[in-house]
Design an enzyme around this catalytic site. Structure first.
Site, short mmCIF file in Angstrom:
data_model
loop_
_atom_site.label_atom_id
_atom_site.label_comp_id
_atom_site.label_asym_id
_atom_site.label_seq_id
_atom_site.Cartn_x
_atom_site.Cartn_y
_atom_site.Cartn_z
N CYS A 106 31.23 49.37 12.88
CA CYS A 106 31.17 49.66 14.43
C CYS A 106 30.10 48.80 14.87
O CYS A 106 29.86 48.97 16.12
CB CYS A 106 31.53 50.75 14.43
SG CYS A 106 30.58 52.15 13.64
N GLY B 176 43.96 52.60 19.94
CA GLY B 176 44.14 53.58 19.27
C GLY B 176 43.55 54.76 19.90
O GLY B 176 44.22 56.07 20.32
N GLY B 177 42.37 54.69 20.09
CA GLY B 177 41.75 55.94 20.67
C GLY B 177 42.27 55.97 22.22
O GLY B 177 42.38 57.45 22.52
N LYS C 206 44.32 63.50 9.87
CA LYS C 206 45.77 62.61 9.41
C LYS C 206 45.20 61.44 8.56
O LYS C 206 44.41 60.78 9.08
CB LYS C 206 46.36 61.93 10.80
CG LYS C 206 47.35 60.97 10.63
CD LYS C 206 47.77 60.14 11.94
CE LYS C 206 49.09 59.18 11.40
NZ LYS C 206 48.55 58.17 10.82
N GLU D 256 35.35 57.13 18.90
CA GLU D 256 34.65 55.95 18.84
C GLU D 256 35.40 54.78 18.69
O GLU D 256 36.35 54.73 17.76
CB GLU D 256 33.65 56.18 17.76
CG GLU D 256 32.68 54.96 17.57
CD GLU D 256 32.09 54.79 15.96
OE1 GLU D 256 32.30 53.68 15.64
OE2 GLU D 256 31.77 55.72 15.34
N GLY E 162 37.97 54.34 15.55
CA GLY E 162 38.93 52.97 15.35
C GLY E 162 39.18 52.25 16.50
O GLY E 162 37.98 51.89 17.39
N SER E 163 40.24 51.74 16.75
CA SER E 163 40.50 50.57 17.58
C SER E 163 40.45 51.05 19.04
O SER E 163 40.56 52.36 19.31
CB SER E 163 41.64 49.91 17.60
OG SER E 163 42.47 50.58 18.10
N ARG E 164 40.01 50.57 20.32
CA ARG E 164 40.13 50.91 21.51
C ARG E 164 41.67 51.33 21.91
O ARG E 164 41.88 52.30 22.41
CB ARG E 164 39.70 50.02 22.49
CG ARG E 164 39.58 50.46 23.97
CD ARG E 164 39.34 49.37 25.22
NE ARG E 164 38.17 48.73 24.82
CZ ARG E 164 37.56 48.07 26.04
NH1 ARG E 164 37.93 48.08 27.05
NH2 ARG E 164 36.43 47.27 25.58
N GLU F 287 35.14 42.82 21.73
CA GLU F 287 35.04 42.71 20.16
C GLU F 287 36.24 42.10 19.46
O GLU F 287 37.22 42.39 19.63
CB GLU F 287 35.06 44.19 20.04
CG GLU F 287 34.91 44.68 18.32
CD GLU F 287 34.99 46.08 17.86
OE1 GLU F 287 34.33 46.36 16.99
OE2 GLU F 287 36.08 46.54 18.39
#
Length: 507
Positions: free
Chosen positions: A287, A230-231, A169, A250, A226-228, A374
Site C-alpha cells: 500500500c 471494496g472499502g 472474514k 485503508e 484493500g481496494s477503494r 493507483e
C-alpha cells in the site's frame, strides 16, 4: 444439503489448491456474531493483564505454526519465503506490542475533574471519563498481507487489546493460511480462560456474507485493508444500517516521491537502487509502493531514470497475488500507456502469470489526474518537472495519500517549506530521504491519510499503538461514588495508570 465449498488458487501455476473450504452459512454467521455479543461485556471488563496474556499466547501460537503458515501462504499468494518469514515475525511482534499496550492501560485516556460543592454560583460536579471498547468488531483479511493485515493482524490485535471481540472474514485467496492463524488465536483464548466468542472466523469466496457481517446489528465497527471499491462498498453497507457504524478502510494510495536536482547529483546510484526495490518489492503489491515520482528534466534526471529502469528490467517478473489482481494490473498499465505524453522507460510488460516491473515517464505539462490513479502492482509514473516550484501545486491537488516522500539535501530544506506543507496536507506520513515501503510498527507510526487513502479521512492509524483508539468510544461518569466507577477512574488507581487529574498528568 451439502455445504457449498470453494478452493484457493496457486497464483504461480493457476491450479486450484486443496482442501476445499465450506462457505460459512448465514446461520453460522449469526451464531458466531451472537457468541461475540455474549462475550463482549465480560471481555470489556476483563483485567488488562488477562488481555495481554491472551495476545502474548496468540503470538506464541503464530510462531509455533511458522512453518505451516509460510508453506500455506507461499502456495496461496505466490509471495517468497523470506518475505513471509518476516511477516510471521511482524505479526507476532504486533500482537506483543498490543499486549504491552493492554497491560499498561494508558490508552483509556482516563481523566478526572474533581468536584467542588462549594463553588459559586453553582457547585462543580465531579466528572471522570475514559475510552471504552465499542463491542464486537468485524475485520476483513487483506490480500497483500496474508498474516500481518489479516486474521491475526493489526486490526485484530488492536481490537482485542481494547476488549472488543473480533469476527474475521478470511480473505478468499488464502483460506488455509487464515485457518492456521485463527487456530492460534482460538487456542490462546482457551489457554487463558476466555470464552470462545472473543474470536470467530467466517469463510466466503464472494462478498455477500461480508456485507451481512458489516450490517449485522451486533457488529460495532469494521476494519478493512484493500481496494477503494471494496472499502467504499463496506462504508456504504455500514451507513445503510439503522444505526451506522464506523468503517476504518485503508484504500488507494500512489505515495508521491519528489527528487531534487541536488539529491540526484549527490547519490543518484544509491537512490536508483533503493527506488527500484521499493517499486518492485513484493510484486509492487504494498500500500506504500511509490507509484508517482517527480524528477527534474535534464541529464541528471534522465540518467537517474535510466538507472532505475535498468534495475527494474533486470528484476524477474513478479507473481501477483491473484488472477484478478494481475488482470487489473494489466488493464491499469495499458490505460496509463495510452495517455498522451506517456513514454515507457522500461522494456517489461505484464505476462500471462506474472508482471514485469514498469517505469513510465511524462512531462509535467501533460500530467493528468488519471495518471495518479493507483495501479496495484510494480509500476510507477515519473513526472518530469522544469522547476521545483511547479511541483507544489500538483502535490496540493492530489487525492489523499498514505505517504509522501522528499529526497533533498540538508541545505535545501529551509527553502522547501511550501512543498513540505503540501505533502503534509495530502499524506499521513511524510518521509525524508527514505522510501515509504517498510512500515515500522511502533507507538509513533501513522498509517492512514486523507481520503481515499483511508475512509475516515486520516483521523486514525491502522499501524502502531494508537490503532486501538479506532475500536473505542468516550464515556463520562458524573458524580458517581468511587466504588461504582470503573477501576481506571477510581481514586486508588488500582491499575497504576497515567491519568489527567484536574489538568495535571499524574500516576
Amino acid at each position: 444439503m451439502t455445504a457449498r465449498t470453494f478452493q484457493a488458487t496457486n497464483p504461480a501455476t493457476g491450479q486450484p489448491l486443496s482442501p476445499a473450504f465450506p462457505v460459512t452459512t448465514p446461520q453460522e454467521l449469526a451464531s458466531i456474531v451472537a457468541a461475540a455479543s455474549e462475550a463482549a461485556r465480560g471481555f470489556a471488563a476483563s483485567a488488562p493483564q488477562l488481555r495481554a496474556d491472551f495476545l502474548n499466547a496468540a503470538a506464541a501460537g503464530i510462531e509455533a505454526r511458522a512453518g505451516e503458515l509460510i508453506a500455506a501462504a507461499m502456495g496461496e499468494t505466490g509471495l517468497p519465503e523470506a518475505r513471509l518469514r518476516g511477516e510471521v515475525g511482524r505479526t507476532a511482534n504486533q500482537l506483543r506490542l498490543f499486549a504491552r499496550v493492554a497491560a499498561e492501560g494508558s490508552w483509556v485516556d482516563a481523566r478526572i475533574d474533581h468536584g467542588d460543592p462549594s463553588r459559586k454560583p453553582l457547585p462543580k460536579p465531579d466528572v471522570r471519563s475514559l475510552r471504552v471498547p465499542l463491542g464486537p468488531v468485524a475485520v476483513f483479511g487483506a490480500s497483500n498481507f496474508p498474516l500481518a493485515f489479516s486474521v491475526a493482524g493489526g486490526d485484530t490485535a488492536s481490537a482485542l487489546a481494547a476488549g472488543c471481540p473480533v469476527v474475521v472474514k478470511a480473505h478468499p485467496a488464502h483460506p488455509a493460511t487464515s485457518r492456521l492463524a485463527a487456530e492460534a488465536i482460538q487456542e490462546a483464548a482457551a489457554q487463558v480462560g476466555l470464552p470462545a466468542g472473543v474470536f470467530g472466523i467466517i469463510y466466503e469466496d464472494g462478498y455477500e456474507l461480508g456485507v451481512q457481517l458489516a450490517q449485522h446489528p451486533d457488529i460495532h465497527a469494521v476494519g478493512f485493508t484493500g481496494s477503494r471499491t471494496g472499502g467504499l462498498a463496506l462504508v456504504a453497507a455500514a451507513q445503510a444500517r439503522d444505526v451506522p457504524i464506523p468503517v476504518y478502510a485503508e484504500m488507494s494510495s500512489v505515495n508521491p516521491s519528489v527528487f531534487t536536482q541536488a539529491a540526484l547529483e549527490a547519490k543518484a546510484a544509491a537512490l536508483a537502487d533503493g527506488l527500484a526495490v521499493s517499486i518492485s518489492g513484493s510484486g509492487g503489491q504494498l500500500c506504500t509502493q511509490p507509484g508517482l515520482l517527480f524528477v527534474p528534466v535534464g541529464q541528471v534526471g534522465d540518467e537517474f531514470l535510466q538507472q532505475v529502469a535498468a534495475r527494474l528490467d533486470a528484476t524477474p517478473a513478479c507473481t501477483l497475488l491473484t488472477g484478478g489482481i494481475l488482470k487489473a494490473y494489466q488493464q491499469g498499465a495499458a490505460g496509463h500507456l495510452a495517455k498522451a505524453g506517456i513514454q515507457a522507460l522500461t522494456q517489461g510488460a505484464a505476462t500471462q502469470i506474472g508482471a514485469q516491473p514498469q517505469l513510465l515517464g511524462v512531462p509535467l505539462a501533460q500530467f493528468t489526474a488519471e495518471l495518479a490513479d493507483e495501479v496495484f502492482g510494480p509500476i510507477s509514473v515519473a513526472v518530469r518537472y522544469e522547476d521545483l516550484t511547479e511541483v507544489t501545486p500538483v502535490l496540493a491537488g492530489l487525492e489523499g495519500q498514505l505517504t509522501a516522500t522528499l529526497h533533498a539535501t540538508d541545505d535545501e530544506l529551509d527553502g522547501l517549506s511550501d512543498l513540505l506543507h503540501a505533502m503534509g496536507t495530502r499524506a499521513g506520513r511524510v518521509v525524508l530521504n527514505g522510501f515509504p515501503t517498510g512500515v515500522e510498527v511502533g507507538h509513533a507510526m501513522v498509517h492512514g491519510g486523507p481520503f481515499p487513502a483511508t475512509s475516515d479521512g486520516g483521523s486514525s492509524t491502522s499501524v502502531g499503538s494508537r490503532a486501538i483508539e479506532r475500536f473505542t468510544r468516550l464515556r463520562a461518569y458524573q458524580d458517581f461514588p468511587d466504588r461504582a466507577l470503573p477501576p481506571e477512574l477510581q481514586d486508588a488507581n488500582p491499575h497504576g495508570l497515567w491519568r489527567l487529574m484536574d489538568g495535571e498528568r499524574t500516576r
